[in-house]
Design a protein around this motif. Structure first.
Motif, PDB file in Angstrom:
ATOM      1  N   VAL A  79       0.851  -1.187   0.000  1.00 13.41           N
ATOM      2  CA  VAL A  79       0.000   0.000   0.000  1.00 13.41           C
ATOM      3  C   VAL A  79       0.888   1.240   0.000  1.00 13.41           C
ATOM      4  CG1 VAL A  79      -1.804   1.283   1.205  1.00 13.41           C
ATOM      5  CG2 VAL A  79      -1.830  -1.221   1.223  1.00 13.41           C
ATOM      6  N   ARG A  80       0.742   2.097  -0.995  1.00 10.27           N
ATOM      7  CA  ARG A  80       1.540   3.316  -1.097  1.00 10.27           C
ATOM      8  C   ARG A  80       0.617   4.534  -1.119  1.00 10.27           C
ATOM      9  NH1 ARG A  80       6.728   2.022  -2.997  1.00 10.27           N
ATOM     10  NH2 ARG A  80       7.142  -0.096  -2.200  1.00 10.27           N
ATOM     11  N   GLN A  81       0.982   5.527  -0.359  1.00 10.17           N
ATOM     12  CA  GLN A  81       0.228   6.774  -0.324  1.00 10.17           C
ATOM     13  C   GLN A  81       0.895   7.801  -1.241  1.00 10.17           C
ATOM     14  OE1 GLN A  81      -0.454   8.486   3.561  1.00 10.17           O
ATOM     15  NE2 GLN A  81      -0.753  10.540   2.712  1.00 10.17           N
ATOM     16  N   ILE A  82       0.103   8.365  -2.134  1.00 10.46           N
ATOM     17  CA  ILE A  82       0.577   9.411  -3.044  1.00 10.46           C
ATOM     18  C   ILE A  82      -0.071  10.730  -2.629  1.00 10.46           C
ATOM     19  CG2 ILE A  82       0.784  10.147  -5.438  1.00 10.46           C
ATOM     20  CD1 ILE A  82       2.283   7.573  -4.766  1.00 10.46           C
ATOM     21  N   ALA A 102      -1.421  14.670  -2.605  1.00 14.94           N
ATOM     22  CA  ALA A 102      -2.205  15.462  -3.560  1.00 14.94           C
ATOM     23  C   ALA A 102      -1.271  16.315  -4.424  1.00 14.94           C
ATOM     24  CB  ALA A 102      -3.186  16.364  -2.807  1.00 14.94           C
ATOM     25  N   GLY A 103      -1.612  16.438  -5.707  1.00 11.30           N
ATOM     26  CA  GLY A 103      -0.795  17.215  -6.634  1.00 11.30           C
ATOM     27  C   GLY A 103       0.402  16.476  -7.166  1.00 11.30           C
ATOM     28  N   THR A 104       0.467  15.183  -6.913  1.00 10.25           N
ATOM     29  CA  THR A 104       1.573  14.372  -7.420  1.00 10.25           C
ATOM     30  C   THR A 104       1.038  13.066  -7.988  1.00 10.25           C
ATOM     31  OG1 THR A 104       1.960  13.297  -5.282  1.00 10.25           O
ATOM     32  CG2 THR A 104       3.188  15.328  -5.719  1.00 10.25           C
ATOM     33  N   VAL A 105       1.860  12.406  -8.786  1.00 15.31           N
ATOM     34  CA  VAL A 105       1.569  11.059  -9.270  1.00 15.31           C
ATOM     35  C   VAL A 105       2.790  10.198  -8.995  1.00 15.31           C
ATOM     36  CG1 VAL A 105      -0.071  11.770 -11.055  1.00 15.31           C
ATOM     37  CG2 VAL A 105       2.377  11.630 -11.596  1.00 15.31           C
ATOM     38  N   GLY A 106       2.556   8.892  -8.893  1.00 16.65           N
ATOM     39  CA  GLY A 106       3.646   7.963  -8.620  1.00 16.65           C
ATOM     40  C   GLY A 106       4.025   7.172  -9.853  1.00 16.65           C
ATOM     41  N   VAL A 107       5.335   7.061 -10.087  1.00 13.82           N
ATOM     42  CA  VAL A 107       5.861   6.265 -11.198  1.00 13.82           C
ATOM     43  C   VAL A 107       6.517   5.019 -10.613  1.00 13.82           C
ATOM     44  CG1 VAL A 107       7.458   6.200 -13.130  1.00 13.82           C
ATOM     45  CG2 VAL A 107       6.215   8.303 -12.624  1.00 13.82           C
ATOM     46  N   GLN A 108       6.100   3.842 -11.086  1.00 16.11           N
ATOM     47  CA  GLN A 108       6.579   2.573 -10.538  1.00 16.11           C
ATOM     48  C   GLN A 108       7.772   2.055 -11.341  1.00 16.11           C
ATOM     49  OE1 GLN A 108       3.073  -0.076  -9.289  1.00 16.11           O
ATOM     50  NE2 GLN A 108       2.158   1.194 -10.903  1.00 16.11           N
ATOM     51  N   ASN A 143       4.281   1.709 -17.090  1.00 14.60           N
ATOM     52  CA  ASN A 143       3.499   2.796 -17.674  1.00 14.60           C
ATOM     53  C   ASN A 143       2.315   3.211 -16.804  1.00 14.60           C
ATOM     54  OD1 ASN A 143       5.091   3.039 -20.005  1.00 14.60           O
ATOM     55  ND2 ASN A 143       3.995   1.348 -20.991  1.00 14.60           N
ATOM     56  N   ARG A 144       1.857   2.338 -15.931  1.00 13.07           N
ATOM     57  CA  ARG A 144       0.720   2.680 -15.077  1.00 13.07           C
ATOM     58  C   ARG A 144       1.171   3.613 -13.961  1.00 13.07           C
ATOM     59  NH1 ARG A 144      -2.293   1.092 -10.504  1.00 13.07           N
ATOM     60  NH2 ARG A 144      -0.634  -0.319  -9.801  1.00 13.07           N
ATOM     61  N   ILE A 145       0.519   4.769 -13.886  1.00 14.99           N
ATOM     62  CA  ILE A 145       0.875   5.739 -12.854  1.00 14.99           C
ATOM     63  C   ILE A 145      -0.049   5.571 -11.648  1.00 14.99           C
ATOM     64  CG2 ILE A 145       1.743   7.412 -14.524  1.00 14.99           C
ATOM     65  CD1 ILE A 145      -0.864   8.960 -14.214  1.00 14.99           C
ATOM     66  N   LEU A 146       0.405   6.002 -10.508  1.00 16.28           N
ATOM     67  CA  LEU A 146      -0.373   5.935  -9.273  1.00 16.28           C
ATOM     68  C   LEU A 146      -0.959   7.316  -9.000  1.00 16.28           C
ATOM     69  CD1 LEU A 146       2.104   3.869  -7.045  1.00 16.28           C
ATOM     70  CD2 LEU A 146       0.284   3.022  -8.545  1.00 16.28           C
ATOM     71  N   GLU A 147      -2.287   7.377  -8.861  1.00 15.39           N
ATOM     72  CA  GLU A 147      -2.959   8.638  -8.575  1.00 15.39           C
ATOM     73  C   GLU A 147      -2.803   8.983  -7.096  1.00 15.39           C
ATOM     74  OE1 GLU A 147      -4.188  10.420 -10.895  1.00 15.39           O
ATOM     75  OE2 GLU A 147      -4.293   8.998 -12.571  1.00 15.39           O
ATOM     76  N   SER A 148      -3.176  10.227  -6.756  1.00 10.77           N
ATOM     77  CA  SER A 148      -3.085  10.653  -5.359  1.00 10.77           C
ATOM     78  C   SER A 148      -4.053   9.841  -4.494  1.00 10.77           C
ATOM     79  CB  SER A 148      -3.420  12.146  -5.250  1.00 10.77           C
ATOM     80  OG  SER A 148      -4.722  12.401  -5.740  1.00 10.77           O
ATOM     81  N   ASN A 178      -2.794   3.443  -2.855  1.00  8.79           N
ATOM     82  CA  ASN A 178      -2.724   2.564  -4.020  1.00  8.79           C
ATOM     83  C   ASN A 178      -2.111   1.230  -3.599  1.00  8.79           C
ATOM     84  OD1 ASN A 178      -3.176   4.478  -6.654  1.00  8.79           O
ATOM     85  ND2 ASN A 178      -2.090   5.592  -5.038  1.00  8.79           N
ATOM     86  N   VAL A 179      -2.682   0.142  -4.121  1.00 16.92           N
ATOM     87  CA  VAL A 179      -2.154  -1.197  -3.871  1.00 16.92           C
ATOM     88  C   VAL A 179      -1.184  -1.540  -4.991  1.00 16.92           C
ATOM     89  CG1 VAL A 179      -2.698  -3.641  -3.594  1.00 16.92           C
ATOM     90  CG2 VAL A 179      -4.252  -1.902  -2.684  1.00 16.92           C
ATOM     91  N   VAL A 180       0.065  -1.850  -4.635  1.00 15.78           N
ATOM     92  CA  VAL A 180       1.103  -2.092  -5.631  1.00 15.78           C
ATOM     93  C   VAL A 180       1.876  -3.356  -5.271  1.00 15.78           C
ATOM     94  CG1 VAL A 180       1.349   0.371  -6.126  1.00 15.78           C
ATOM     95  CG2 VAL A 180       2.787  -0.680  -4.381  1.00 15.78           C
ATOM     96  N   ASN A 181       2.727  -3.739  -6.161  1.00 15.15           N
ATOM     97  CA  ASN A 181       3.660  -4.829  -5.902  1.00 15.15           C
ATOM     98  C   ASN A 181       4.630  -4.376  -4.804  1.00 15.15           C
ATOM     99  OD1 ASN A 181       5.776  -6.720  -5.944  1.00 15.15           O
ATOM    100  ND2 ASN A 181       5.561  -7.036  -8.148  1.00 15.15           N
ATOM    101  N   PRO A 182       4.781  -5.141  -3.747  1.00 12.96           N
ATOM    102  CA  PRO A 182       5.644  -4.703  -2.641  1.00 12.96           C
ATOM    103  C   PRO A 182       7.105  -4.527  -3.024  1.00 12.96           C
ATOM    104  CG  PRO A 182       4.992  -6.987  -2.347  1.00 12.96           C
ATOM    105  CD  PRO A 182       4.168  -6.461  -3.472  1.00 12.96           C
ATOM    106  N   LEU A 183       7.503  -5.051  -4.147  1.00 16.26           N
ATOM    107  CA  LEU A 183       8.903  -4.960  -4.555  1.00 16.26           C
ATOM    108  C   LEU A 183       9.196  -3.739  -5.430  1.00 16.26           C
ATOM    109  CD1 LEU A 183       9.605  -8.715  -5.368  1.00 16.26           C
ATOM    110  CD2 LEU A 183      10.058  -7.480  -3.235  1.00 16.26           C
ATOM    111  N   VAL A 184       8.151  -3.015  -5.878  1.00 15.90           N
ATOM    112  CA  VAL A 184       8.392  -1.893  -6.784  1.00 15.90           C
ATOM    113  C   VAL A 184       8.894  -0.687  -6.016  1.00 15.90           C
ATOM    114  CG1 VAL A 184       6.625  -2.667  -8.402  1.00 15.90           C
ATOM    115  CG2 VAL A 184       6.049  -0.981  -6.636  1.00 15.90           C
ATOM    116  N   SER A 185       9.636   0.135  -6.721  1.00 17.69           N
ATOM    117  CA  SER A 185      10.079   1.415  -6.178  1.00 17.69           C
ATOM    118  C   SER A 185       9.204   2.503  -6.793  1.00 17.69           C
ATOM    119  CB  SER A 185      11.555   1.662  -6.526  1.00 17.69           C
ATOM    120  OG  SER A 185      11.953   2.958  -6.138  1.00 17.69           O
ATOM    121  N   VAL A 186       8.674   3.404  -5.967  1.00 18.05           N
ATOM    122  CA  VAL A 186       7.747   4.437  -6.413  1.00 18.05           C
ATOM    123  C   VAL A 186       8.423   5.809  -6.309  1.00 18.05           C
ATOM    124  CG1 VAL A 186       5.520   5.554  -6.061  1.00 18.05           C
ATOM    125  CG2 VAL A 186       5.744   3.081  -5.739  1.00 18.05           C
TER     126      VAL A 186
END
Length: 301
Positions: A48-51, A53-59, A67-72, A75-83
């Motif tokens: 679980v990653r918190q983004i 407001a006013g930003t987006v997350g790149v995995q 290519n999928r961005i994380l909205e503010s 967000n549930v993501v792969n625990p191994l990814v770097s955001v």
């Protein structure tokens, strides 16, 4: 991620001491349980990653940008990814000669050569924002320092390329808006290709060479003197016209008196005035005289 690593280490140590001959074998089961709990908590927190407001997350997973961005929000993501978070709010980059305003240390104003070969110093502010859907491409091809790698060099280059079409005086005065619109179009096109949207381009100041400033000031002073002289001449013409009208009125008045008043009318007006004077309660001496009349003195005493 730290909790996950700690849980894995605890689980490994639990299996390592799971030997009856070892003194610490009685801690094997508790370490295994603690390790499993920590791994579960680590996986849950890393997924679980918190983004903000006013930003987006790149995995990014092992160097591969997704290519999928994380909205503010959450967000549930792969625990191994770097955001990596990208700011999508309006940003500004100022290139100025003032040390406390520039995006760089020292004088960062833009020096350009005009059509007449003079050097002009321009202070400028760029308002821009990252296009959210393009943030993975920006991270992949440019990185997070896109302001210094893209915004600054493109802006400075396009301003120099377009300044050569204007002379210094026109750039400073009559052609300033045209110049600003022209460089806006070229910079906007270049930045959009890189995933950045140009919102506004603000030319804050244009500094001319000292010799050009002196020439402009002399020209302005001469124009002001000419306008002042025109005002004085207009005022004198109006005064002359006033005097002419006044003289014409006096002449017309005298002409009317000369042709319209008879002796009898003048005698009547004289008698009328004398009667009004004689009726006054104040002490007076009235001498009446005229053609064919004997003077008469009236006194109320």
């Amino acid at each position: 991620m730290f909790v996950l690593i700690l849980g894995i280490l605890a689980l490994i140590v639990g299996f390592a001491v799971n030997t009856p001959s070892l003194t610490f074998s009685r801690f094997s089961r508790p370490l295994k349980v603690i390790g499993v709990i920590l791994i579960v908590l680590g996986l849950a927190s890393s997924s679980v990653r918190q983004i903000d407001a006013g930003t987006v997350g790149v995995q990014s997973l092992f160097g591969s940008v997704q290519n999928r961005i994380l909205e503010s929000g959450l967000n549930v993501v792969n625990p191994l990814v770097s955001v990596t978070e990208f700011d999508i709010k309006t940003q500004n980059y100022t290139m100025s000669g003032a040390h406390d305003e520039s995006g760089q240390l020292g004088d960062d104003a833009i020096r350009v050569l005009t059509a007449d070969g003079l050097e002009v110093v321009i202070d400028l502010t760029v308002l821009y924002s990252v296009i959210p859907t393009e943030s993975p491409n920006i991270y992949r091809s440019i990185g997070s320092d896109y302001s210094n790698k893209v915004v600054r060099p493109i802006t400075r280059t396009r301003i120099r390329d377009n300044a050569v079409y204007y002379d210094a005086v026109s750039l400073y005065s009559t052609k300033r808006d045209e110049f600003q619109n022209r460089i806006y179009k070229t910079i906007e096109s270049d930045l959009r290709k890189r995933g950045i949207m140009l919102e506004q381009l603000l030319i804050r100041n244009i500094n001319l060479p000292a010799s050009v400033k002196t020439t402009i000031e002399s020209k302005i002073n001469a124009e002001q003197e000419a306008q002042k002289m025109q005002f004085v001449l207009q005022k004198e013409r109006q005064e002359a016209e006033r005097k002419r009208v006044e003289a014409q009125g006096i002449a017309d008045y005298q002409k009317i008196l000369a042709t319209g008043l008879s002796d009898k009318q003048l005698q009547y007006e004289q008698i009328k005035a004398q009667r009004e004077l004689a009726a006054s309660p104040n002490s007076k001496i009235v001498v009446l005289g005229g053609r064919g009349n004997v003077p008469l003195i009236l006194n109320d005493k």
